[in-house]
Motif scaffolding. Structure first.
Motif, PDB file in Angstrom:
ATOM      1  N   PHE A 158      15.107  -5.742  34.097  1.00  0.00           N
ATOM      2  CA  PHE A 158      14.136  -6.442  34.958  1.00  0.00           C
ATOM      3  C   PHE A 158      13.519  -7.623  34.196  1.00  0.00           C
ATOM      4  CE2 PHE A 158      13.666  -2.132  37.100  1.00  0.00           C
ATOM      5  CZ  PHE A 158      14.304  -2.514  38.267  1.00  0.00           C
ATOM      6  N   LEU A 217       9.142  -9.982  44.175  1.00  0.00           N
ATOM      7  CA  LEU A 217       8.270  -8.812  44.101  1.00  0.00           C
ATOM      8  C   LEU A 217       7.154  -9.041  43.087  1.00  0.00           C
ATOM      9  CD1 LEU A 217      10.938  -5.963  44.209  1.00  0.00           C
ATOM     10  CD2 LEU A 217       9.686  -7.026  46.089  1.00  0.00           C
ATOM     11  N   ASP A 240       6.188  -8.237  40.061  1.00  0.00           N
ATOM     12  CA  ASP A 240       6.721  -7.598  38.850  1.00  0.00           C
ATOM     13  C   ASP A 240       5.744  -7.720  37.675  1.00  0.00           C
ATOM     14  OD1 ASP A 240       7.090 -10.349  38.734  1.00  0.00           O
ATOM     15  OD2 ASP A 240       8.965 -10.233  37.609  1.00  0.00           O
ATOM     16  N   THR A 254       7.432  -3.507  34.873  1.00  0.00           N
ATOM     17  CA  THR A 254       8.756  -3.131  35.385  1.00  0.00           C
ATOM     18  C   THR A 254       8.668  -1.910  36.292  1.00  0.00           C
ATOM     19  OG1 THR A 254       9.261  -1.748  33.457  1.00  0.00           O
ATOM     20  CG2 THR A 254       9.979  -4.067  33.365  1.00  0.00           C
ATOM     21  N   THR A 275       8.183  -2.903  39.828  1.00  0.00           N
ATOM     22  CA  THR A 275       9.417  -3.383  40.458  1.00  0.00           C
ATOM     23  C   THR A 275      10.279  -2.205  40.896  1.00  0.00           C
ATOM     24  OG1 THR A 275       9.368  -5.360  39.061  1.00  0.00           O
ATOM     25  CG2 THR A 275      11.450  -4.842  40.146  1.00  0.00           C
ATOM     26  N   LEU A 324      16.139 -11.071  42.510  1.00  0.00           N
ATOM     27  CA  LEU A 324      14.704 -10.813  42.307  1.00  0.00           C
ATOM     28  C   LEU A 324      14.138 -11.865  41.351  1.00  0.00           C
ATOM     29  CD1 LEU A 324      14.493  -6.955  41.541  1.00  0.00           C
ATOM     30  CD2 LEU A 324      14.429  -8.072  43.783  1.00  0.00           C
ATOM     31  N   SER A 325      12.847 -12.161  41.505  1.00  0.00           N
ATOM     32  CA  SER A 325      12.129 -13.011  40.541  1.00  0.00           C
ATOM     33  C   SER A 325      12.925 -14.278  40.237  1.00  0.00           C
ATOM     34  CB  SER A 325      11.875 -12.236  39.237  1.00  0.00           C
ATOM     35  OG  SER A 325      11.235 -11.022  39.497  1.00  0.00           O
ATOM     36  N   GLY A 347       9.524 -14.791  38.234  1.00  0.00           N
ATOM     37  CA  GLY A 347       8.583 -13.744  38.623  1.00  0.00           C
ATOM     38  C   GLY A 347       7.295 -13.829  37.830  1.00  0.00           C
TER      39      GLY A 347
END
Lengths: 102, 387
Positions: B165, B280, B282, B285, B288, B322-323, B327
């Motif tokens: 992540f 998200l 985050d 982690t 997430t 993601l991100s 993020g």
């Protein structure tokens, strides 16, 4: 709502009967290395979610820890100094949990 | 009435020691108004979490309306801890959707780095439960540590299984000039990082930063006349659950993430599989991993699996990006501005302006702003206009 004469708030109604013994097990824990200013002199210290025998979770520090902490460890509530408040340094007392006496 | 975004603006997330809160905010707000090519708006809604304790400053509505040259305009702050940006967007959405305002500027701003170390942890602690959490030595990061350790215990996980992540966030952030920490993370570095509240380390949690970001909202009928390609807000929802982990029936189920996401998807008429990217919250982690489970793209106990192989599946060209601009972890977390950065970044993706971080054919992006560890959750879905 009392616990052996000591009152403390928690839960949705912020006060409940802990059943007199105030014993439980460690649901989770962390070693706080970077605390807020009010707790700087105590770091590092253990913070835990303790699952009381009645089933509720409660957020509290662990104290008198000698060795490793594990999830599931039996603990019991004790009264301790938490921090000091304001410029006059009024002592704030509260609850912590220590490893349960066998 | 549908609501569209017709202008965006942001400043790089940094330690902006030479700029005040109002300066940062005015810069981002002016950029968004210029982008929308409108001089004034009917309302200004501010996302700010810690002005009272970071900067000893409240009444940002009045302060920033004047700074932006919008005298007399309706203006006030929406606050929900680190979800403040997301709930401000919700406030703006409701005003535009209801017709109460024809045009709205939503502006997130936070000036975090003027105080450091334990003083900042104390200032941030206003978003926890004062009587039960803060008084016992908790910080948000410590509570995240409690959540993460329990998750690792229940599902038999090692710390290294979360590194993907952070690696993905920094890989994307390294290509974003607005990001605060543009370094890449090598595999293996994550588990060696200094602990803040173990198992949460420096490389697990998002850094606080100074920043401001803004979006201009109008009703969708108006939007078509203003810009060639307005981005529509197809879903908007806020949900809450208990502020404290200790009051939750199941601390590992982020109920407000599940609820606000489900409402948003329902409003948009979309399924999770139709989302092309997710921004998200985050901050840690573990948030997430648990968010992915609550959103419904992972089964319980399996959200961490998206971090596998240095996050290959969550890269911009992966199955579930993601991100995409770093993020909170790499772009930085400017508190009440963060939710608006997510909106600006989603607009850049949907307009094909994401450069090396471009998600191919991005049409629908979910953005999610979380206060506490899921206590307040603001979720929005942004979409390209229908063809």
């Amino acid at each position: 709502m009392t616990s052996g004469g000591a009152e403390f708030p928690t839960g949705v109604d912020r006060a409940y009967d802990c059943g007199g013994g105030a014993r439980g097990t460690v649901f989770s824990y962390t070693l706080v290395q970077e605390p807020a200013a009010e707790f700087e002199s105590q770091a590092p210290f253990y913070l835990a979610l303790v699952e009381l025998e009645a089933g509720e979770l409660i957020t509290a520090q662990l104290t008198d820890v000698d060795g490793a902490v594990e999830i599931g460890d039996a603990v019991e509530m004790v009264t301790r100094k938490l921090t000091t408040d304001g410029q006059r340094g009024m002592i704030v007392y509260g609850y912590k949990f220590r490893p349960a006496m066998k | 009435m549908g609501v569209s975004i017709v202008g965006v603006g942001m400043v790089p997330v940094r330690e902006h020691w030479s700029k005040g809160l109002a300066e940062l905010a005015a810069e981002a707000g002016a950029l968004a108004l210029r982008d929308a090519d409108i001089g004034k708006v009917d309302a200004l809604y501010i996302g700010n979490a810690y002005g009272a304790t970071f900067n000893q400053q409240t009444q940002l509505g009045s302060l920033l309306a004047a700074a932006l040259g919008l005298p007399g305009v309706e203006a006030y702050t929406s606050e929900a801890g680190d979800a403040s940006g997301g709930v401000a967007l919700r406030t703006g959405y409701l005003a535009a959707a209801s017709g109460a305002a024809q045009s709205v500027l939503v502006l997130g701003v936070e000036k975090a780095t003027d105080i450091v170390g334990p003083a900042r942890w104390s200032a941030r602690n206003v978003s926890l439960d004062a009587e039960i959490e803060s008084i016992n030595g908790a910080t948000l990061t410590a509570m995240a540590g409690l959540l993460m350790r329990r998750y690792m215990y229940e599902f038999g996980l090692e710390l290294s299984q979360f590194e993907g992540f952070s690696i993905n966030a920094h890989r994307n952030g390294s290509q974003n000039e607005f990001a605060m920490y543009r370094n890449r993370l090598r595999s293996g570095a994550f588990i060696k990082a200094p602990m803040i509240a173990d198992p949460v380390s420096l490389f697990d949690s998002a850094p606080d930063g100074d920043g401001a970001a803004a979006v201009v909202l109008v009703n969708s009928e108006l939007a078509a006349d203003l810009v060639p390609r307005p981005i529509s807000i197809r879903g908007s929802a806020v949900a809450t659950e208990s502020l404290m982990l200790q009051d939750r029936a199941d601390p590992l189920a982020l109920a407000a993430v599940a609820k606000s996401t489900a409402q948003c998807l329902d409003q948009a008429g979309l399924t999770p599989a139709e989302l092309d990217a997710l921004e998200l919250h985050d901050a840690f982690t573990i948030l997430t991993a648990l968010s992915l489970e609550a959103i419904g793209v992972s089964d319980r106990g399996r959200g961490w699996e998206w971090a596998r192989a240095e996050g290959a599946g969550i890269a911009p060209n992966g199955e579930l990006p993601l991100s995409t601009f770093g993020g909170l972890k790499s772009r930085g977390n400017p508190g009440g501005a963060t939710g608006i950065y997510q909106a600006v970044e989603a607009v850049r993706q949907l307009n094909g302006q994401a450069g090396e971080n471009q998600v191919p054919d991005a049409r629908h992006i979910l953005i999610q702003s979380i206060g506490g560890l899921g206590a307040t959750v603001a979720t929005h879905i942004l979409s390209v206009p229908p063809v």
